[in-house]
Design a protein around this motif. Structure first.
Motif, short mmCIF file in Angstrom:
data_model
loop_
_atom_site.label_atom_id
_atom_site.label_comp_id
_atom_site.label_asym_id
_atom_site.label_seq_id
_atom_site.Cartn_x
_atom_site.Cartn_y
_atom_site.Cartn_z
N PRO A 76 0.83 -1.21 0.00
CA PRO A 76 0.00 0.00 0.00
C PRO A 76 0.86 1.25 0.00
O PRO A 76 1.99 1.25 0.47
CB PRO A 76 -0.80 -0.12 1.30
CG PRO A 76 0.00 -1.02 2.16
CD PRO A 76 0.75 -1.95 1.25
N ARG A 77 0.31 2.31 -0.55
CA ARG A 77 1.00 3.60 -0.57
C ARG A 77 0.35 4.51 0.46
O ARG A 77 -0.65 5.17 0.19
CB ARG A 77 0.90 4.23 -1.96
CG ARG A 77 1.70 3.46 -2.99
CD ARG A 77 1.66 4.15 -4.32
NE ARG A 77 2.50 3.45 -5.27
CZ ARG A 77 2.85 3.95 -6.43
NH1 ARG A 77 2.45 5.14 -6.79
NH2 ARG A 77 3.63 3.26 -7.24
N LEU A 78 0.91 4.50 1.65
CA LEU A 78 0.37 5.26 2.77
C LEU A 78 1.29 6.43 3.07
O LEU A 78 2.51 6.26 3.19
CB LEU A 78 0.23 4.38 4.01
CG LEU A 78 -0.62 3.12 3.82
CD1 LEU A 78 -0.62 2.28 5.08
CD2 LEU A 78 -2.04 3.48 3.41
N ILE A 79 0.70 7.62 3.21
CA ILE A 79 1.46 8.84 3.45
C ILE A 79 0.96 9.50 4.73
O ILE A 79 -0.20 9.87 4.83
CB ILE A 79 1.32 9.82 2.26
CG1 ILE A 79 1.83 9.15 0.97
CG2 ILE A 79 2.04 11.13 2.54
CD1 ILE A 79 1.59 9.97 -0.28
N GLU A 80 1.87 9.64 5.70
CA GLU A 80 1.51 10.30 6.96
C GLU A 80 1.54 11.82 6.76
O GLU A 80 2.40 12.34 6.06
CB GLU A 80 2.49 9.91 8.06
CG GLU A 80 2.40 8.45 8.44
CD GLU A 80 3.38 8.06 9.53
OE1 GLU A 80 4.32 8.85 9.83
OE2 GLU A 80 3.21 6.96 10.09
N PHE A 81 0.59 12.49 7.42
CA PHE A 81 0.57 13.95 7.41
C PHE A 81 0.75 14.43 8.85
O PHE A 81 -0.11 14.21 9.70
CB PHE A 81 -0.74 14.51 6.85
CG PHE A 81 -0.70 16.01 6.68
CD1 PHE A 81 -0.37 16.57 5.46
CD2 PHE A 81 -0.96 16.85 7.75
CE1 PHE A 81 -0.31 17.96 5.30
CE2 PHE A 81 -0.90 18.24 7.61
CZ PHE A 81 -0.57 18.78 6.38
N TRP A 82 1.90 15.07 9.11
CA TRP A 82 2.26 15.58 10.42
C TRP A 82 2.18 17.10 10.45
O TRP A 82 2.40 17.75 9.44
CB TRP A 82 3.69 15.17 10.77
CG TRP A 82 3.87 13.71 10.99
CD1 TRP A 82 4.10 12.76 10.03
CD2 TRP A 82 3.82 13.03 12.24
NE1 TRP A 82 4.21 11.53 10.62
CE2 TRP A 82 4.05 11.67 11.97
CE3 TRP A 82 3.63 13.46 13.56
CZ2 TRP A 82 4.08 10.72 12.98
CZ3 TRP A 82 3.66 12.50 14.57
CH2 TRP A 82 3.88 11.15 14.27
N MET A 83 1.89 17.64 11.63
CA MET A 83 1.89 19.09 11.82
C MET A 83 2.54 19.39 13.17
O MET A 83 2.35 18.64 14.13
CB MET A 83 0.46 19.63 11.80
CG MET A 83 0.37 21.14 11.98
SD MET A 83 -1.33 21.74 11.89
CE MET A 83 -1.58 21.75 10.12
N SER A 84 3.28 20.50 13.20
CA SER A 84 3.85 20.88 14.49
C SER A 84 2.71 21.14 15.48
O SER A 84 1.66 21.66 15.11
CB SER A 84 4.74 22.12 14.35
OG SER A 84 3.95 23.26 14.10
N ARG A 85 2.91 20.73 16.71
CA ARG A 85 1.87 20.89 17.74
C ARG A 85 1.48 22.35 17.90
O ARG A 85 0.31 22.69 18.06
CB ARG A 85 2.38 20.31 19.07
CG ARG A 85 1.32 20.18 20.12
CD ARG A 85 1.79 19.34 21.30
NE ARG A 85 2.20 17.99 20.96
CZ ARG A 85 1.36 16.97 20.75
NH1 ARG A 85 0.06 17.17 20.81
NH2 ARG A 85 1.81 15.77 20.47
N GLU A 86 2.46 23.25 17.82
CA GLU A 86 2.19 24.69 17.93
C GLU A 86 1.27 25.16 16.80
O GLU A 86 0.31 25.89 17.02
CB GLU A 86 3.50 25.46 17.92
CG GLU A 86 3.32 26.95 18.11
CD GLU A 86 4.65 27.69 18.13
OE1 GLU A 86 4.60 28.93 18.19
OE2 GLU A 86 5.72 27.05 18.08
N GLN A 87 1.54 24.71 15.57
CA GLN A 87 0.70 25.08 14.43
C GLN A 87 -0.69 24.48 14.57
O GLN A 87 -1.69 25.11 14.23
CB GLN A 87 1.35 24.61 13.12
CG GLN A 87 0.63 25.07 11.88
CD GLN A 87 0.68 26.58 11.70
OE1 GLN A 87 1.58 27.24 12.19
NE2 GLN A 87 -0.28 27.11 10.99
N PHE A 88 -0.75 23.25 15.08
CA PHE A 88 -2.05 22.59 15.26
C PHE A 88 -2.95 23.39 16.19
O PHE A 88 -4.16 23.43 16.00
CB PHE A 88 -1.84 21.16 15.79
CG PHE A 88 -3.12 20.42 15.99
CD1 PHE A 88 -3.95 20.12 14.91
CD2 PHE A 88 -3.51 20.01 17.25
CE1 PHE A 88 -5.14 19.42 15.10
CE2 PHE A 88 -4.70 19.32 17.45
CZ PHE A 88 -5.50 19.03 16.36
#
Length: 143
Positions: free
Chosen positions: A93-105
């Motif tokens: 499978p082609r799985l892509i994680e999307f992360w964000m800095s906690r501060e930006q979140f």
């Protein structure tokens, strides 16, 4: 048509991230070149901020980051001619994680993000830069 990410934040039931068809197509091409991918979003306070796309694991995440979702682009690769390339096992499978800095979140916690593609040069070390396109975030308030 969009591809919605899986829900990864405990207690939530709605996806926070999606991909447009154009984004899926570009990610499919980038996967063939770079292998597994990931996104990280930091900084930028408004619609139009650019997420950075890296080979998976190249950007180290930590407690200062939040996993907003996992995007499955496997369907975009099915039936594609030349899908398997040298050194790039393409059976899984082609799985892509999307992360964000906690501060930006903290700023964007009430928004749903859609990753789109526009003409232009990608920023920094983002892998789409040589393609003459860049990823772009479009946001809307979550209901």
């Amino acid at each position: 048509m969009t591809v919605e990410a899986s829900v990864t934040i405990p207690g939530e039931t709605t996806s926070r991230v999606a991909l447009t068809t154009s984004a899926v197509e570009l990610l499919d091409t980038l996967w063939l070149i770079h292998g597994p991918l990931m996104f990280h979003q930091s900084g930028g306070c408004c619609d139009g901020s650019s997420p950075m796309c890296y080979p998976a694991g190249e950007f180290i995440t930590a407690e200062a980051d939040v996993l907003l979702g996992v995007l499955d682009i496997t369907a975009g690769a099915e039936g594609r001619e030349g899908a398997a390339t040298a050194g790039n096992d393409d059976d899984g499978p082609r799985l892509i994680e999307f992360w964000m800095s906690r501060e930006q979140f903290e700023y964007w916690r009430h928004t749903h993000l859609t990753i789109d593609v526009v003409p232009g040069r990608g920023s920094g070390f983002s892998v789409e830069a040589p393609e003459g396109k860049r990823f772009l975030i479009r946001s809307r308030l979550m209901g």
